[in-house]
Design a protein around this motif. Structure first.
Motif, PDB file in Angstrom:
ATOM      1  N   PRO A  13      35.969  22.146 -47.181  1.00 28.72           N
ATOM      2  CA  PRO A  13      37.488  22.390 -46.933  1.00 28.72           C
ATOM      3  C   PRO A  13      37.977  21.427 -46.168  1.00 28.72           C
ATOM      4  CG  PRO A  13      36.033  24.513 -46.572  1.00 28.72           C
ATOM      5  CD  PRO A  13      35.222  23.271 -46.606  1.00 28.72           C
ATOM      6  N   PHE A  14      39.329  21.126 -46.254  1.00 26.08           N
ATOM      7  CA  PHE A  14      39.932  19.973 -45.758  1.00 26.08           C
ATOM      8  C   PHE A  14      40.081  20.276 -44.272  1.00 26.08           C
ATOM      9  CE2 PHE A  14      42.815  18.752 -49.707  1.00 26.08           C
ATOM     10  CZ  PHE A  14      41.574  18.081 -50.287  1.00 26.08           C
ATOM     11  N   ASP A  15      40.155  21.550 -43.681  1.00 28.61           N
ATOM     12  CA  ASP A  15      40.243  21.785 -42.422  1.00 28.61           C
ATOM     13  C   ASP A  15      39.032  21.444 -41.655  1.00 28.61           C
ATOM     14  OD1 ASP A  15      38.844  23.741 -42.979  1.00 28.61           O
ATOM     15  OD2 ASP A  15      39.998  25.566 -42.324  1.00 28.61           O
ATOM     16  N   ARG A  16      37.985  21.030 -42.305  1.00 30.99           N
ATOM     17  CA  ARG A  16      36.628  20.545 -41.681  1.00 30.99           C
ATOM     18  C   ARG A  16      36.408  19.286 -41.720  1.00 30.99           C
ATOM     19  NH1 ARG A  16      33.526  25.168 -41.571  1.00 30.99           N
ATOM     20  NH2 ARG A  16      32.438  24.295 -39.766  1.00 30.99           N
ATOM     21  N   ILE A  17      37.631  18.429 -42.318  1.00 26.30           N
ATOM     22  CA  ILE A  17      37.460  16.896 -42.146  1.00 26.30           C
ATOM     23  C   ILE A  17      37.228  16.329 -40.922  1.00 26.30           C
ATOM     24  CG2 ILE A  17      38.602  14.709 -43.058  1.00 26.30           C
ATOM     25  CD1 ILE A  17      37.613  16.393 -45.139  1.00 26.30           C
ATOM     26  N   GLY A  18      38.161  16.662 -39.992  1.00 23.57           N
ATOM     27  CA  GLY A  18      37.800  16.156 -38.742  1.00 23.57           C
ATOM     28  C   GLY A  18      36.673  16.338 -38.129  1.00 23.57           C
ATOM     29  N   GLU A  19      36.022  17.236 -38.217  1.00 18.63           N
ATOM     30  CA  GLU A  19      34.372  17.503 -37.915  1.00 18.63           C
ATOM     31  C   GLU A  19      33.648  16.608 -38.653  1.00 18.63           C
ATOM     32  OE1 GLU A  19      33.544  21.785 -36.865  1.00 18.63           O
ATOM     33  OE2 GLU A  19      35.366  21.985 -38.085  1.00 18.63           O
ATOM     34  N   CYS A  20      33.875  16.357 -40.008  1.00 17.54           N
ATOM     35  CA  CYS A  20      33.081  15.389 -40.540  1.00 17.54           C
ATOM     36  C   CYS A  20      33.006  14.293 -39.999  1.00 17.54           C
ATOM     37  CB  CYS A  20      33.423  15.324 -42.054  1.00 17.54           C
ATOM     38  SG  CYS A  20      33.122  17.000 -42.938  1.00 17.54           S
ATOM     39  N   ILE A  21      34.350  13.488 -39.763  1.00 16.26           N
ATOM     40  CA  ILE A  21      34.545  12.422 -38.909  1.00 16.26           C
ATOM     41  C   ILE A  21      33.748  12.209 -37.653  1.00 16.26           C
ATOM     42  CG2 ILE A  21      36.037  10.614 -38.091  1.00 16.26           C
ATOM     43  CD1 ILE A  21      38.213  11.609 -40.181  1.00 16.26           C
ATOM     44  N   LYS A  22      33.902  13.215 -36.962  1.00 16.42           N
ATOM     45  CA  LYS A  22      33.410  13.366 -35.601  1.00 16.42           C
ATOM     46  C   LYS A  22      31.948  13.303 -35.573  1.00 16.42           C
ATOM     47  CE  LYS A  22      33.426  16.438 -31.437  1.00 16.42           C
ATOM     48  NZ  LYS A  22      34.058  17.649 -30.762  1.00 16.42           N
ATOM     49  N   ASN A  23      31.342  13.987 -36.604  1.00 12.98           N
ATOM     50  CA  ASN A  23      29.596  13.998 -36.848  1.00 12.98           C
ATOM     51  C   ASN A  23      29.064  13.024 -37.560  1.00 12.98           C
ATOM     52  OD1 ASN A  23      29.133  16.530 -34.861  1.00 12.98           O
ATOM     53  ND2 ASN A  23      30.935  17.168 -35.787  1.00 12.98           N
ATOM     54  N   ASN A  24      29.960  12.153 -38.032  1.00 12.77           N
ATOM     55  CA  ASN A  24      29.289  11.217 -38.856  1.00 12.77           C
ATOM     56  C   ASN A  24      28.771  11.814 -40.272  1.00 12.77           C
ATOM     57  OD1 ASN A  24      28.542   8.618 -39.819  1.00 12.77           O
ATOM     58  ND2 ASN A  24      26.621   8.572 -38.669  1.00 12.77           N
ATOM     59  N   VAL A  25      29.540  12.740 -40.706  1.00  5.00           N
ATOM     60  CA  VAL A  25      28.942  13.382 -41.986  1.00  5.00           C
ATOM     61  C   VAL A  25      29.834  12.724 -43.493  1.00  5.00           C
ATOM     62  CG1 VAL A  25      28.942  15.653 -43.259  1.00  5.00           C
ATOM     63  CG2 VAL A  25      28.253  15.538 -40.753  1.00  5.00           C
ATOM     64  N   SER A  26      29.229  12.317 -44.230  1.00  7.98           N
ATOM     65  CA  SER A  26      29.687  11.888 -45.252  1.00  7.98           C
ATOM     66  C   SER A  26      30.118  12.957 -46.268  1.00  7.98           C
ATOM     67  CB  SER A  26      28.985  10.840 -46.134  1.00  7.98           C
ATOM     68  OG  SER A  26      28.537   9.819 -45.181  1.00  7.98           O
ATOM     69  N   ILE A  27      31.092  12.951 -47.198  1.00  2.90           N
ATOM     70  CA  ILE A  27      31.461  13.980 -48.099  1.00  2.90           C
ATOM     71  C   ILE A  27      31.722  13.351 -49.459  1.00  2.90           C
ATOM     72  CG2 ILE A  27      32.300  15.359 -46.352  1.00  2.90           C
ATOM     73  CD1 ILE A  27      35.252  14.676 -47.500  1.00  2.90           C
ATOM     74  N   VAL A  28      31.442  14.285 -50.702  1.00  3.47           N
ATOM     75  CA  VAL A  28      31.991  13.948 -52.057  1.00  3.47           C
ATOM     76  C   VAL A  28      33.527  13.808 -52.132  1.00  3.47           C
ATOM     77  CG1 VAL A  28      31.516  16.366 -52.947  1.00  3.47           C
ATOM     78  CG2 VAL A  28      31.381  14.468 -54.259  1.00  3.47           C
ATOM     79  N   ALA A  29      33.903  13.208 -52.876  1.00  5.16           N
ATOM     80  CA  ALA A  29      35.409  12.986 -53.136  1.00  5.16           C
ATOM     81  C   ALA A  29      35.772  12.822 -54.477  1.00  5.16           C
ATOM     82  CB  ALA A  29      36.130  11.875 -52.383  1.00  5.16           C
ATOM     83  N   TYR A  30      36.740  13.439 -55.007  1.00  5.78           N
ATOM     84  CA  TYR A  30      37.167  13.348 -56.407  1.00  5.78           C
ATOM     85  C   TYR A  30      38.626  13.754 -56.355  1.00  5.78           C
ATOM     86  CZ  TYR A  30      35.158  18.113 -55.746  1.00  5.78           C
ATOM     87  OH  TYR A  30      34.876  19.336 -55.505  1.00  5.78           O
ATOM     88  N   ASN A  31      39.072  14.568 -55.484  1.00  7.46           N
ATOM     89  CA  ASN A  31      40.495  15.062 -55.483  1.00  7.46           C
ATOM     90  C   ASN A  31      41.637  14.297 -54.936  1.00  7.46           C
ATOM     91  OD1 ASN A  31      40.114  17.427 -57.005  1.00  7.46           O
ATOM     92  ND2 ASN A  31      39.179  18.556 -55.189  1.00  7.46           N
ATOM     93  N   ASN A  32      42.685  14.030 -55.520  1.00 11.70           N
ATOM     94  CA  ASN A  32      43.861  13.067 -54.897  1.00 11.70           C
ATOM     95  C   ASN A  32      44.278  13.812 -53.737  1.00 11.70           C
ATOM     96  OD1 ASN A  32      44.019  10.655 -56.289  1.00 11.70           O
ATOM     97  ND2 ASN A  32      44.400  11.983 -58.255  1.00 11.70           N
ATOM     98  N   GLU A  33      44.220  15.110 -53.790  1.00 11.18           N
ATOM     99  CA  GLU A  33      44.679  15.906 -52.477  1.00 11.18           C
ATOM    100  C   GLU A  33      44.178  15.560 -51.254  1.00 11.18           C
ATOM    101  OE1 GLU A  33      46.076  17.836 -56.328  1.00 11.18           O
ATOM    102  OE2 GLU A  33      44.149  17.296 -55.476  1.00 11.18           O
TER     103      GLU A  33
END
Length: 389
Positions: free
Chosen positions: A95-115
């Motif tokens: 979910p987009f509202d977890r993006i900040g936590e991904c950055i903070k915790n050095n977690v990479s994510i899959v991406a494919y949506n322009n959104e």
């Protein structure tokens, strides 16, 4: 404990070393590394039923694993809380509202949506301020023929261009996944997917954009198709000692691949009660089975809630003192009845029963209930205690 699962550390380490022995240097010409591919341990879905906590411990201690792959951000954060400092890629939805936590915790994510790009662009100031110019690490998923996650061709090129310009994003990786590389002895469809992946990568690189980590190889591809290895491989079911299919194993034999996989999971319970039944006595719900002879039965305190499939009613088998003991009647929610008539007379109350492991394989159970070994293991209740042995 009424039921528990033993995970063989020795067998997991054997499987990692065996799989890594298949990785060649240098890898694919499109690789940026110039040395052997990185090794990702795929720990999604409670580590294929083996226990996320336990497999994390084994992977960290082994010093043989470079990356961990999970399905969700929650799984990634669990690993971080368990002192896992390896790179982690979330292969599923975030979910987009977890993006900040991904950055903070050095977690990479899959991406494919322009959104995703629009979301990060809209809040770029917030991310720069909160994370001191740290960027979201993404692995772009290329659609090559699975019709699942991913984008391709012109849509992919436009996405990469936009992502490359976004100050909050670092394109760390690009990857694809094969639709039919393990369930067939004909690799033609998978090789067409590989060609599409190559083509899309070359289109991106023609723009002067170089993505550090390219990956495509799942377990079957690691074992049978070295041309798929690129910069990193993703070991899933093979990590746990299982072939992804009979076809994958057959191809390995044809190619003289020197590989032995050792299953690591043994699921056990205990005999909670022993009874003697007269011939023709019905057993369990629905009176679906009657014993054909005077029988000695054992009641074991597990059922379909625990993940022991109801489809094993009257056809499943367990191991008691090294002898097979058939499931009698229907598997219940929390109990199952087994026939211990032919087991050694010394078998007594509270003796161990093996539900899965040794000669009772995930493949055998899968065949009996018309599914795959993946499902047999991943559906074991995650609340059951896992123990490293």
């Amino acid at each position: 404990m009424k039921t528990w699962i033993e995970i063989s550390k020795k067998n997991i380490l054997h499987n990692i070393k065996a799989l890594k022995s298949l990785l060649k240097s240098p890898p694919d010409p499109l690789s940026q590394r110039g040395r052997k591919p990185l090794f990702m341990a795929v720990l999604k879905s409670n580590a294929y039923g083996h226990g996320l906590r336990e497999m994390n411990t084994i992977c960290i201690q082994s010093k043989l694993v470079d990356w961990c792959g999970v399905d969700s951000f929650d799984e990634a954060m669990f690993l971080r809380k368990q002192k896992n400092r390896m790179p982690i890629l979330v292969l599923g939805y975030v979910p987009f509202d977890r993006i900040g936590e991904c950055i903070k915790n050095n977690v990479s994510i899959v991406a494919y949506n322009n959104e995703l790009l629009k979301y990060l662009e809209k809040d770029s100031g917030k991310y720069n301020a909160n994370f001191k110019n740290k960027k979201l690490k993404i692995h772009i998923k290329v659609e090559t023929g699975t019709s699942r996650q991913g984008i391709a061709n012109e849509e992919l090129i436009n996405f990469v261009k936009k992502a490359n310009k976004n100050k909050n994003i670092f394109i760390e990786g690009i990857y694809t996944h094969y639709a039919n590389i393990e369930d067939t002895t004909d690799p033609s469809y998978a090789m067409e997917q590989l060609k599409k992946f190559h083509k899309n990568i070359k289109s991106i690189e023609s723009l002067g954009i170089h993505i550090p980590i390219k990956h495509s190889a799942c377990s079957a591809a690691i074992i049978n198709y070295p041309e798929t290895h690129f910069d990193m491989v993703r070991a899933g079911i093979s990590l746990y000692g299982h072939w992804s299919s009979h076809e994958a194993e057959a191809i390995a034999k044809q190619k003289n691949v020197n590989l032995t996989l050792k299953p690591a999971l043994t699921w056990k319970t205990r005999i909670a009660q022993i009874k003697n039944l007269s011939a023709k006595t019905p057993v369990s719900y629905g009176l679906t089975e009657r014993v054909k002879r005077n029988s000695r039965i054992g009641i074991i305190p597990i059922g379909y809630w625990d993940g022991y499939d109801r489809g094993l009613s009257s056809i499943g088998e367990t191991l008691v003192s090294g002898k097979r003991a058939k499931v009698l009647g229907r598997v219940c929610m929390n109990m199952t009845i087994i026939d211990i008539t032919d087991t050694p007379p010394k078998v007594k109350l509270f003796d161990e029963v093996i539900l899965l492991g040794n000669e009772i394989t995930a493949e055998e159970l899968a065949k009996k209930i018309d599914t795959i070994n993946y499902e047999v293991m991943t559906r074991i209740n995650p609340l059951i205690k896992r123990v490293i042995v």
